[in-house]
Design an enzyme around this catalytic site. Structure first.
Site, mmCIF file in Angstrom:
data_model
loop_
_atom_site.group_PDB
_atom_site.id
_atom_site.type_symbol
_atom_site.label_atom_id
_atom_site.label_comp_id
_atom_site.label_asym_id
_atom_site.label_seq_id
_atom_site.Cartn_x
_atom_site.Cartn_y
_atom_site.Cartn_z
ATOM 1 N N GLY A 181 -20.852 -60.436 -12.428
ATOM 2 C CA GLY A 181 -21.758 -59.605 -12.984
ATOM 3 C C GLY A 181 -21.081 -58.120 -12.877
ATOM 4 N N TYR A 182 -20.168 -58.045 -12.184
ATOM 5 C CA TYR A 182 -19.741 -56.487 -11.900
ATOM 6 C C TYR A 182 -18.169 -56.329 -12.249
ATOM 7 C CZ TYR A 182 -24.029 -56.869 -9.217
ATOM 8 O OH TYR A 182 -25.296 -57.259 -8.767
ATOM 9 N N GLU A 188 -23.423 -62.547 1.488
ATOM 10 C CA GLU A 188 -22.393 -61.909 0.334
ATOM 11 C C GLU A 188 -21.654 -60.601 0.843
ATOM 12 O OE1 GLU A 188 -22.861 -62.904 -4.086
ATOM 13 O OE2 GLU A 188 -23.514 -60.890 -3.804
ATOM 14 N N PHE A 217 -25.497 -76.380 0.320
ATOM 15 C CA PHE A 217 -26.620 -76.263 1.047
ATOM 16 C C PHE A 217 -27.757 -76.343 0.067
ATOM 17 C CE2 PHE A 217 -25.685 -74.836 5.248
ATOM 18 C CZ PHE A 217 -24.494 -74.549 5.230
ATOM 19 N N VAL A 264 -31.516 -76.650 0.740
ATOM 20 C CA VAL A 264 -32.995 -76.478 1.590
ATOM 21 C C VAL A 264 -34.017 -76.118 0.861
ATOM 22 C CG1 VAL A 264 -33.708 -75.318 3.699
ATOM 23 C CG2 VAL A 264 -31.347 -75.883 3.556
ATOM 24 N N GLY A 265 -35.224 -76.916 1.182
ATOM 25 C CA GLY A 265 -36.305 -76.750 0.499
ATOM 26 C C GLY A 265 -36.198 -77.382 -0.929
ATOM 27 N N LYS A 266 -36.808 -76.473 -1.639
ATOM 28 C CA LYS A 266 -36.780 -76.960 -3.297
ATOM 29 C C LYS A 266 -35.530 -77.195 -3.894
ATOM 30 C CE LYS A 266 -41.646 -75.788 -3.989
ATOM 31 N NZ LYS A 266 -42.559 -74.829 -4.733
ATOM 32 N N TYR A 267 -34.648 -76.362 -3.371
ATOM 33 C CA TYR A 267 -33.110 -76.299 -3.914
ATOM 34 C C TYR A 267 -32.384 -77.690 -3.939
ATOM 35 C CZ TYR A 267 -32.742 -71.340 -4.185
ATOM 36 O OH TYR A 267 -33.036 -70.076 -4.697
ATOM 37 N N ASP A 295 -22.467 -72.554 -3.963
ATOM 38 C CA ASP A 295 -23.856 -72.834 -4.397
ATOM 39 C C ASP A 295 -24.504 -73.907 -5.080
ATOM 40 O OD1 ASP A 295 -24.544 -70.216 -3.108
ATOM 41 O OD2 ASP A 295 -25.067 -69.039 -4.886
HETATM 42 C C1 UD2 Z 1 -26.530 -64.883 -4.639
HETATM 43 C C2 UD2 Z 1 -25.242 -65.553 -4.563
HETATM 44 C C3 UD2 Z 1 -25.501 -66.477 -3.165
HETATM 45 C C4 UD2 Z 1 -25.780 -65.737 -1.929
HETATM 46 C C5 UD2 Z 1 -27.135 -64.804 -2.375
HETATM 47 C C6 UD2 Z 1 -27.510 -63.666 -1.285
HETATM 48 C C7 UD2 Z 1 -23.613 -66.196 -6.284
HETATM 49 C C8 UD2 Z 1 -23.819 -66.831 -7.531
HETATM 50 N N1 UD2 Z 1 -25.061 -66.330 -5.506
HETATM 51 O O1 UD2 Z 1 -27.396 -65.981 -5.091
HETATM 52 O O2 UD2 Z 1 -24.180 -67.067 -2.855
HETATM 53 O O3 UD2 Z 1 -24.824 -64.590 -1.531
HETATM 54 O O4 UD2 Z 1 -26.762 -64.033 -3.576
HETATM 55 O O5 UD2 Z 1 -27.904 -64.226 -0.131
HETATM 56 O O6 UD2 Z 1 -22.829 -65.528 -5.764
HETATM 57 N N2 UD2 Z 1 -30.656 -71.907 -0.727
HETATM 58 C C9 UD2 Z 1 -31.196 -73.145 -0.367
HETATM 59 N N3 UD2 Z 1 -32.652 -72.945 -0.209
HETATM 60 C C10 UD2 Z 1 -33.341 -71.715 -0.368
HETATM 61 C C11 UD2 Z 1 -32.373 -70.759 -0.665
HETATM 62 C C12 UD2 Z 1 -31.053 -70.715 -0.751
HETATM 63 O O7 UD2 Z 1 -30.684 -74.141 -0.235
HETATM 64 O O8 UD2 Z 1 -34.592 -71.589 -0.437
HETATM 65 C C13 UD2 Z 1 -28.836 -71.999 -0.898
HETATM 66 C C14 UD2 Z 1 -28.579 -72.598 -2.080
HETATM 67 O O9 UD2 Z 1 -27.344 -73.434 -1.464
HETATM 68 C C15 UD2 Z 1 -28.416 -71.480 -2.806
HETATM 69 C C16 UD2 Z 1 -27.934 -70.589 -1.896
HETATM 70 O O10 UD2 Z 1 -28.349 -70.761 -0.686
HETATM 71 O O11 UD2 Z 1 -27.391 -71.847 -3.963
HETATM 72 C C17 UD2 Z 1 -27.873 -68.871 -2.363
HETATM 73 O O12 UD2 Z 1 -29.414 -68.759 -2.456
HETATM 74 P P1 UD2 Z 1 -29.693 -68.049 -4.078
HETATM 75 O O13 UD2 Z 1 -29.138 -69.088 -5.088
HETATM 76 O O14 UD2 Z 1 -31.121 -68.226 -4.017
HETATM 77 O O15 UD2 Z 1 -29.031 -66.984 -4.175
HETATM 78 P P2 UD2 Z 1 -28.980 -65.877 -5.275
HETATM 79 O O16 UD2 Z 1 -29.223 -66.586 -6.745
HETATM 80 O O17 UD2 Z 1 -29.603 -64.584 -4.980
#
Ligand code: UD2
Length: 354
Positions: A235-236, A303, A121, A123-126, A211
């Site tokens: 991390g855990y 998660e 995924f 979405v947006g700036k990702y 991700d």
């Molecule tokens: C953790 C988890 C993630 C998710 C999240 C809780 C790992 C390494 N990462 O990452 O899978 O469970 O916690 O919600 O286990 N995304 C978009 N646009 C956005 C925001 C998110 O496309 O504006 C998608 C993208 O694919 C991203 C994923 O959602 O990789 C997870 O978001 P994150 O990477 O910001 O979340 P993070 O780092 O807290």
């Protein structure tokens, strides 16, 4: 035909017909149970709706055929890695470097012509992470196998064109944007469920959901295949389970009690056979929605629901943190190779909300 004969024929028909009817009903009853057990199940979420999914039987899962011509190092049951645990208490393998033979595994799976879907995924700036993700996937993710990557995005024009090897392809699936990153992250389960139902069932064998803010650095291949595959969070894994960031409110469907839990798994990478991932996605989405009706959002969105699911529905293969490291963490000695890792990112810059 004589009258006697006619009588005999009508009697025979009168006896045979109900017997045939009964046999038909019995067959359909047995077939339904057999199919639900082997091919998939009618999933009835808590809201009472139902979604039937039928999956074709997966022979390669039950029958591993090795090449008679391949020579490889003799396996041992008394020598091997001693610095890590390589099997769970429910006897699922935990995959670490040095515990498997990649050539042997590939030689088993290649003739099966298996296909692997991957969802990501952006979405947006990702979308800015897509280029590295896709380019490194070409170098390391199931190289030499049939792979179909599905990119879900609200900005299809920003999807980087990557040269893909033969047998590999990419499909862009347009999705709406959102003002909340939590919603984007959580909505993935529903979209994965729909993708399996509408596009993948009976076309692909396995699926991995990853991700986007990540890169591949080393082989991720057939050693990762299993019915239900989870990745241990980097991390855990050295912590006591009371410190795992599970959802701790009993009102949530993702609740895990303090003295429960096996490992803490990543939301950023999971997979398996289509029917298993469909069941996982459907359950997590249904539970997420049930929580939302009560005004609850689990601590780590999907998660948390995934961790609750995997506590009850044990993964059949567990991937070590080699399969999802975090670039900001120094490498621990037991991690001999990092295969896939989350890049360092500035959340304030890329998320739509804080
Ligand atoms: C953790 C988890 C993630 C998710 C999240 C809780 C790992 C390494 N990462 O990452 O899978 O469970 O916690 O919600 O286990 N995304 C978009 N646009 C956005 C925001 C998110 O496309 O504006 C998608 C993208 O694919 C991203 C994923 O959602 O990789 C997870 O978001 P994150 O990477 O910001 O979340 P993070 O780092 O807290």
């Amino acid at each position: 035909m004589s009258f006697k004969m006619h009588l005999l024929t009508s009697r025979t028909v009168a006896v045979i017909l109900p017997v045939l009817l009964l046999l038909g009903m019995l067959y359909s009853y047995i077939w339904r149970h057999y199919r639900d057990g082997i091919f998939g199940q009618e999933v009835r979420p808590a809201d009472g709706s139902s979604s039937r999914v039928d999956f074709t039987i997966v022979n390669h899962w039950f029958h591993l055929v090795a090449s008679d011509y391949l020579e490889y190092q003799q396996p041992s049951i008394v020598q091997g890695r001693t610095d890590v645990v390589t099997v769970t208490p429910w006897l699922a393998p935990i995959v670490w470097e040095g515990t498997y033979n990649p050539e042997l595994l590939d030689s088993i799976y290649r003739p099966q012509n298996i296909s692997i879907a991957a969802t990501v995924f952006a979405v947006g700036k990702y979308t800015k992470f897509l280029r590295d993700f896709l380019e490194t996937a070409e170098q390391h993710f199931f190289v030499g196998f049939k792979v179909h990557v599905y990119v879900f995005t609200d900005r299809p024009k920003e999807v980087h064109q990557v040269k893909m090897a033969s047998g590999r392809q990419l499909t862009v699936v347009p999705v709406p944007g959102s003002n909340r990153w939590q919603e984007i992250s959580a909505r993935r389960m529903e979209l994965i469920q729909t993708l399996i139902e509408e596009k993948l069932q009976n076309h692909m064998d396995y699926i991995f959901c990853l991700d986007v803010d990540s890169k591949f650095h080393g082989r991720w291949g057939t050693e990762s295949l299993g019915a239900l595959v989870a990745v241990i969070h980097p991390g855990y894994y050295r912590d006591d389970r009371s410190k795992f960031p599970y959802e701790r409110r009993p009102e949530s469907t993702a609740y895990v009690a303090p003295r429960k839990g096996d490992f803490y798994y990543c939301g950023g990478a999971f997979g398996g056979l289509l029917q298993e991932v469909h069941r996982l996605a459907n359950t997590c989405r249904t539970n997420f929605e049930a929580d939302a009706k009560k005004g609850i959002e689990a601590a780590w969105q999907e998660e948390s629901h995934l961790n609750r699911y995997m506590l009850i529905n044990k993964p059949t293969k567990v991937l070590s943190p080699e399969y999802l490291w975090q670039d900001f963490k120094p490498r621990n000695p037991e991690v001999r190779i990092i295969r896939f890792s989350g890049v360092i990112k500035n959340y304030a810059d890329i998320r739509p909300n804080v």
